[in-house]
Write a protein that holds these residues in place. Structure first.
Motif, PDB file in Angstrom:
ATOM      1  N   ARG A 169       0.827  -1.227  -0.041  1.00 14.04           N
ATOM      2  CA  ARG A 169      -0.147  -0.025   0.035  1.00 14.04           C
ATOM      3  C   ARG A 169       0.802   1.231  -0.103  1.00 14.04           C
ATOM      4  NH1 ARG A 169      -5.410  -0.992   2.030  1.00 14.04           N
ATOM      5  NH2 ARG A 169      -5.474  -3.079   2.489  1.00 14.04           N
ATOM      6  N   PRO A 170       0.387   2.366  -0.332  1.00 13.67           N
ATOM      7  CA  PRO A 170       1.163   3.730  -0.348  1.00 13.67           C
ATOM      8  C   PRO A 170       1.157   4.006   1.114  1.00 13.67           C
ATOM      9  CG  PRO A 170      -1.026   3.998  -1.670  1.00 13.67           C
ATOM     10  CD  PRO A 170      -1.069   2.532  -1.032  1.00 13.67           C
ATOM     11  N   LEU A 171       2.467   4.543   1.478  1.00 10.82           N
ATOM     12  CA  LEU A 171       2.747   4.904   2.758  1.00 10.82           C
ATOM     13  C   LEU A 171       2.658   6.355   3.388  1.00 10.82           C
ATOM     14  CD1 LEU A 171       4.531   3.527   5.127  1.00 10.82           C
ATOM     15  CD2 LEU A 171       6.504   4.468   4.006  1.00 10.82           C
ATOM     16  N   VAL A 172       2.183   6.494   4.378  1.00  6.92           N
ATOM     17  CA  VAL A 172       2.180   7.763   4.926  1.00  6.92           C
ATOM     18  C   VAL A 172       2.766   7.859   6.279  1.00  6.92           C
ATOM     19  CG1 VAL A 172       0.820   9.448   6.126  1.00  6.92           C
ATOM     20  CG2 VAL A 172      -0.061   8.383   4.080  1.00  6.92           C
ATOM     21  N   CYS A 173       3.773   8.768   6.357  1.00 11.01           N
ATOM     22  CA  CYS A 173       4.818   8.725   7.735  1.00 11.01           C
ATOM     23  C   CYS A 173       4.255   9.823   8.557  1.00 11.01           C
ATOM     24  CB  CYS A 173       6.232   8.996   7.040  1.00 11.01           C
ATOM     25  SG  CYS A 173       7.108   7.895   6.496  1.00 11.01           S
ATOM     26  N   LEU A 174       4.346   9.412   9.912  1.00 17.44           N
ATOM     27  CA  LEU A 174       3.882  10.571  11.038  1.00 17.44           C
ATOM     28  C   LEU A 174       5.410  10.560  11.707  1.00 17.44           C
ATOM     29  CD1 LEU A 174       0.504   8.941  12.441  1.00 17.44           C
ATOM     30  CD2 LEU A 174       0.945  10.537  10.436  1.00 17.44           C
ATOM     31  N   ASN A 175       5.711  11.895  12.205  1.00 19.09           N
ATOM     32  CA  ASN A 175       6.737  12.336  12.840  1.00 19.09           C
ATOM     33  C   ASN A 175       6.439  12.961  13.935  1.00 19.09           C
ATOM     34  OD1 ASN A 175       9.423  13.176  13.482  1.00 19.09           O
ATOM     35  ND2 ASN A 175       9.207  15.057  12.883  1.00 19.09           N
ATOM     36  N   PRO A 176       6.237  12.409  15.304  1.00 21.72           N
ATOM     37  CA  PRO A 176       5.988  12.934  16.381  1.00 21.72           C
ATOM     38  C   PRO A 176       7.267  13.851  17.082  1.00 21.72           C
ATOM     39  CG  PRO A 176       6.070  10.827  16.992  1.00 21.72           C
ATOM     40  CD  PRO A 176       6.553  10.994  15.410  1.00 21.72           C
ATOM     41  N   GLY A 177       6.767  14.575  18.248  1.00 22.29           N
ATOM     42  CA  GLY A 177       7.816  15.051  19.123  1.00 22.29           C
ATOM     43  C   GLY A 177       8.505  16.360  18.413  1.00 22.29           C
ATOM     44  N   GLY A 178       9.882  16.509  19.103  1.00 17.20           N
ATOM     45  CA  GLY A 178      10.539  17.644  18.749  1.00 17.20           C
ATOM     46  C   GLY A 178      11.786  18.018  19.927  1.00 17.20           C
ATOM     47  N   ASP A 257       6.418  20.561  14.269  1.00 16.75           N
ATOM     48  CA  ASP A 257       7.567  21.447  13.664  1.00 16.75           C
ATOM     49  C   ASP A 257       8.943  21.051  14.276  1.00 16.75           C
ATOM     50  OD1 ASP A 257       8.998  23.784  12.834  1.00 16.75           O
ATOM     51  OD2 ASP A 257       8.426  24.770  14.466  1.00 16.75           O
ATOM     52  N   SER A 258       9.432  19.989  13.722  1.00 24.49           N
ATOM     53  CA  SER A 258      11.112  19.380  14.229  1.00 24.49           C
ATOM     54  C   SER A 258      11.729  19.166  13.049  1.00 24.49           C
ATOM     55  CB  SER A 258      10.606  18.044  15.140  1.00 24.49           C
ATOM     56  OG  SER A 258       9.883  17.186  14.527  1.00 24.49           O
ATOM     57  N   GLY A 259      12.977  18.635  13.317  1.00 20.01           N
ATOM     58  CA  GLY A 259      13.723  18.461  12.128  1.00 20.01           C
ATOM     59  C   GLY A 259      13.293  17.699  11.049  1.00 20.01           C
ATOM     60  N   PRO A 260      13.003  16.323  11.353  1.00 17.47           N
ATOM     61  CA  PRO A 260      12.544  15.471   9.818  1.00 17.47           C
ATOM     62  C   PRO A 260      11.395  16.008   9.014  1.00 17.47           C
ATOM     63  CG  PRO A 260      12.718  14.243  12.004  1.00 17.47           C
ATOM     64  CD  PRO A 260      12.751  15.708  12.425  1.00 17.47           C
ATOM     65  N   ARG A 261      10.764  17.035   9.744  1.00 19.86           N
ATOM     66  CA  ARG A 261       9.733  17.733   8.637  1.00 19.86           C
ATOM     67  C   ARG A 261      10.554  18.227   7.524  1.00 19.86           C
ATOM     68  NH1 ARG A 261       8.818  24.053   9.906  1.00 19.86           N
ATOM     69  NH2 ARG A 261       8.200  24.680   7.683  1.00 19.86           N
ATOM     70  N   HIS A 262      11.809  18.685   7.597  1.00 17.09           N
ATOM     71  CA  HIS A 262      12.517  19.278   6.351  1.00 17.09           C
ATOM     72  C   HIS A 262      13.060  18.125   5.513  1.00 17.09           C
ATOM     73  CE1 HIS A 262      12.097  23.211   8.361  1.00 17.09           C
ATOM     74  NE2 HIS A 262      12.440  22.900   9.402  1.00 17.09           N
TER      75      HIS A 262
END
Length: 340
Positions: A169-178, A257-262
């Motif tokens: 399936r297509p993949l959606v990533c979630l990035n929590p924290g900061g 709004d954390s590093g991996p966002r970029h």
């Protein structure tokens, strides 16, 4: 956010050896690029003897030029003590006397996007030698990242452990924290609700990426979602390269709004960013496949690491259904682009 400036510096000084001084936990971000030649590690909380050793190493290097992207007093002080003859940076944090070339600082109360501040330093270096300028002005804001063969192997090792259904399936990533502080965190319950809806209603696989500090949070999100298509990287040997490889393969990223966002923009991955206490403009990257979500509250954005009022409404009141609608909007935009 520094990669556009680093690219311009590399082009302007093609024969120079370019060395970065970086904290080890971010050094892997530049792996696979040719923007720098090598890295010197700057450890957190070093003992005095280690700091002296670093200073001696820098003095032995006999660098010609120090380009200071951080606005900290410490970075300028270190360059000064290392005997680097030219020290270029923005005049902030009371360090004017430590710089040989001090670029004027703007009003502290007015947000200045970091990507533009870095480009301002690179532009200064190009403009001062127009006769030998190798870079066209204005400089591009396009960010760069790369995934190495080792990163791809890390990603393959992770996928080998997943179900055929997850991989198909297509993949959606979630990035929590900061790393900024608890005020940037979106509640685990909200992330869990969002993950369950993406998996159940959209039929996507959902992967929660994380660093060492977010392992427990990632596990709690997976538990909260309680869906076979939702998993995390928490059980893997964590590495920035693995996070880069995961986001590169994603259809979409939802992140605080954390590093991996970029990591999204360099790989042209659409991204929904959840802002709480921080002003959007400080980290604006002008990426056209992004949506920023931030509640309009009287108390914010306060730029505080911990909510000074104790209610944390800027993140708690940002509900999962609002974020889900943003996810749908970006996915629809992608489908329309493909159809066109």
């Amino acid at each position: 956010m520094a990669t556009p400036a680093l690219k311009a510096i590399r082009q302007q000084f093609p024969d120079a050896e370019i060395v970065t001084i970086q904290r080890p936990y971010v050094a892997d971000a530049l792996d696979g690029l040719d923007l720098v030649d090598r890295t010197i590690s700057l450890q957190n909380g070093q003992k005095l003897i280690s700091r002296l050793g670093l200073l001696q190493q820098l003095r032995r290097e006999r660098f010609d030029l120090s380009i200071l992207f951080p606005n900290s007093f410490r970075s300028a002080w270190l360059s000064f003590l290392a005997g680097i003859p030219r020290r270029v940076g923005i005049n902030r944090d009371g360090r004017r006397w430590l710089l040989t070339d001090a670029l004027p600082a703007g009003d502290k109360q007015t947000p200045h996007p970091a990507i533009d501040e870095y480009l301002r330093i690179a532009t200064f270096l190009v403009e001062e030698d127009q006769a030998n300028a190798r870079v066209s002005l204005p400089l591009s804001r396009t960010m760069e990242l790369a995934v190495t063969d080792a990163d791809r192997q890390r990603w393959k090792s992770f996928l080998d452990k997943q179900s055929t259904d997850f991989k198909s399936r297509p993949l959606v990533c979630l990035n929590p924290g900061g790393a900024f502080g608890g005020a940037k965190h979106w509640p685990v319950a909200h992330f869990g609700e969002l993950a369950e809806r993406i998996a159940n209603e959209l039929g996507r696989s959902v992967l929660v990426v994380c660093g060492p500090a977010e392992k427990n949070e990632a596990l709690q999100i997976v538990e909260q979602a309680n869906h076979p298509l939702v998993t995390s990287l928490a059980a893997e040997p964590l590495h920035l390269g693995l996070t880069k490889a995961a986001i590169q393969q994603a259809e979409l990223l939802v992140t605080t709004d954390s590093g991996p966002r970029h990591f999204a923009a360099p790989f042209q991955v659409p991204v929904v960013t959840l802002f709480g206490p921080t002003h959007i403009l400080w980290s604006e990257t002008f990426y056209d496949r992004s949506l920023h979500l931030q509640l309009d509250l009287d108390c914010g954005p306060c730029q505080q690491r911990v909510c000074p009022l104790g209610h944390h409404r800027c993140m708690k009141d940002l509900r999962s259904d609002q974020v889900f609608r943003a996810v749908l909007s970006l996915l629809d935009q992608q489908q329309n682009k493909k159809a066109a």
